[in-house]
Design a protein around this motif. Structure first.
Motif, PDB file in Angstrom:
ATOM      1  N   VAL A  75      52.750  47.836  29.179  1.00 15.90           N
ATOM      2  CA  VAL A  75      51.701  48.637  29.799  1.00 15.90           C
ATOM      3  C   VAL A  75      51.202  47.853  31.008  1.00 15.90           C
ATOM      4  N   LEU A  76      51.245  48.466  32.199  1.00 13.34           N
ATOM      5  CA  LEU A  76      50.722  47.804  33.396  1.00 13.34           C
ATOM      6  C   LEU A  76      49.240  48.118  33.543  1.00 13.34           C
ATOM      7  N   VAL A  77      48.453  47.063  33.663  1.00 11.59           N
ATOM      8  CA  VAL A  77      47.005  47.191  33.757  1.00 11.59           C
ATOM      9  C   VAL A  77      46.558  46.661  35.118  1.00 11.59           C
ATOM     10  N   GLN A  78      45.648  47.400  35.745  1.00 17.33           N
ATOM     11  CA  GLN A  78      45.082  46.978  37.019  1.00 17.33           C
ATOM     12  C   GLN A  78      43.620  46.621  36.806  1.00 17.33           C
ATOM     13  N   VAL A  79      43.182  45.522  37.426  1.00 16.65           N
ATOM     14  CA  VAL A  79      41.803  45.049  37.298  1.00 16.65           C
ATOM     15  C   VAL A  79      41.278  44.612  38.660  1.00 16.65           C
ATOM     16  N   VAL A  80      39.978  44.477  38.734  1.00 16.94           N
ATOM     17  CA  VAL A  80      39.346  43.821  39.879  1.00 16.94           C
ATOM     18  C   VAL A  80      38.676  42.570  39.344  1.00 16.94           C
ATOM     19  N   VAL A  81      39.051  41.416  39.899  1.00 13.39           N
ATOM     20  CA  VAL A  81      38.382  40.159  39.557  1.00 13.39           C
ATOM     21  C   VAL A  81      37.181  40.054  40.487  1.00 13.39           C
ATOM     22  N   GLU A  82      35.999  40.110  39.877  1.00 16.42           N
ATOM     23  CA  GLU A  82      34.762  40.076  40.658  1.00 16.42           C
ATOM     24  C   GLU A  82      34.468  38.659  41.166  1.00 16.42           C
ATOM     25  N   LYS A  83      33.499  38.555  42.051  1.00 16.74           N
ATOM     26  CA  LYS A  83      33.128  37.259  42.629  1.00 16.74           C
ATOM     27  C   LYS A  83      32.648  36.267  41.580  1.00 16.74           C
ATOM     28  N   ASP A  84      32.097  36.774  40.466  1.00 17.34           N
ATOM     29  CA  ASP A  84      31.622  35.881  39.401  1.00 17.34           C
ATOM     30  C   ASP A  84      32.689  35.624  38.336  1.00 17.34           C
ATOM     31  N   GLY A  85      33.913  36.143  38.547  1.00 17.72           N
ATOM     32  CA  GLY A  85      35.015  35.892  37.619  1.00 17.72           C
ATOM     33  C   GLY A  85      35.164  36.925  36.520  1.00 17.72           C
ATOM     34  N   THR A  86      34.239  37.855  36.416  1.00 17.12           N
ATOM     35  CA  THR A  86      34.374  38.910  35.414  1.00 17.12           C
ATOM     36  C   THR A  86      35.382  39.948  35.894  1.00 17.12           C
ATOM     37  N   LEU A  87      35.881  40.759  34.963  1.00 18.46           N
ATOM     38  CA  LEU A  87      36.831  41.808  35.290  1.00 18.46           C
ATOM     39  C   LEU A  87      36.127  43.157  35.283  1.00 18.46           C
ATOM     40  N   SER A  88      36.480  44.002  36.249  1.00 22.42           N
ATOM     41  CA  SER A  88      35.931  45.354  36.308  1.00 22.42           C
ATOM     42  C   SER A  88      37.056  46.318  36.692  1.00 22.42           C
ATOM     43  N   ASN A  89      36.738  47.583  36.718  1.00 17.77           N
ATOM     44  CA  ASN A  89      37.696  48.632  37.104  1.00 17.77           C
ATOM     45  C   ASN A  89      39.015  48.499  36.348  1.00 17.77           C
ATOM     46  N   ILE A  90      38.940  48.199  35.070  1.00 12.80           N
ATOM     47  CA  ILE A  90      40.146  48.004  34.253  1.00 12.80           C
ATOM     48  C   ILE A  90      40.752  49.366  33.950  1.00 12.80           C
TER      49      ILE A  90
END
Length: 135
Positions: A75-90
């Protein structure tokens, strides 16, 4: 009385422009970068290479369905690594059955913080895509 209305109007106009200029200078950069100078990295336990750390974390957190276990699922997953290191837009960008897609997102949501990406010397939001593999 006629002269006080223009003064009040001038003061209101001045304060409006002053506050607008102040808030404009403090707006955060919300751009999501795909290409950066320094890619986000993920460290887990004793791993030193980010790709190996991702694979190790995923393999330790995989849950198998109650079916044959000699299968290969990716399964291909796309994420955004935020400036604080957390993941969003998973989100799943290439999935299979709903159960696997849901589990892949749950695993990625449970990941600890990453080291964010950089563009120049500036920490930026970075989009990544990586596989969650059952094998």
């Amino acid at each position: 009385m006629k002269r006080s209305i223009p003064k009040v109007l001038l003061i209101w106009l001045f304060l409006t422009v002053a506050f607008a200029a102040d808030s404009f200078g403090q707006q955060a950069d919300s751009t999501i970068y795909i290409s950066v100078d320094s890619c986000p990295s993920f460290r887990y336990k004793n791993c030193r290479v980010a790709d190996d750390c991702i694979k190790q974390f995923i393999s330790e957190h995989l849950v198998w369905p109650d079916i044959e276990s000699d299968m290969y699922v990716k399964v291909l997953v796309q994420v955004v690594v935020e400036k604080d290191g957390t993941l969003s837009n998973i989100r799943v960008v290439r999935g299979v059955e709903e159960w696997f897609n849901r589990k892949a997102v749950e695993i990625v949501q449970s990941m600890p913080k990453w080291t964010p990406g950089k563009k120049g010397n500036k920490i930026v939001r970075t989009q990544l895509t990586f596989p969650v593999v059952w094998q």
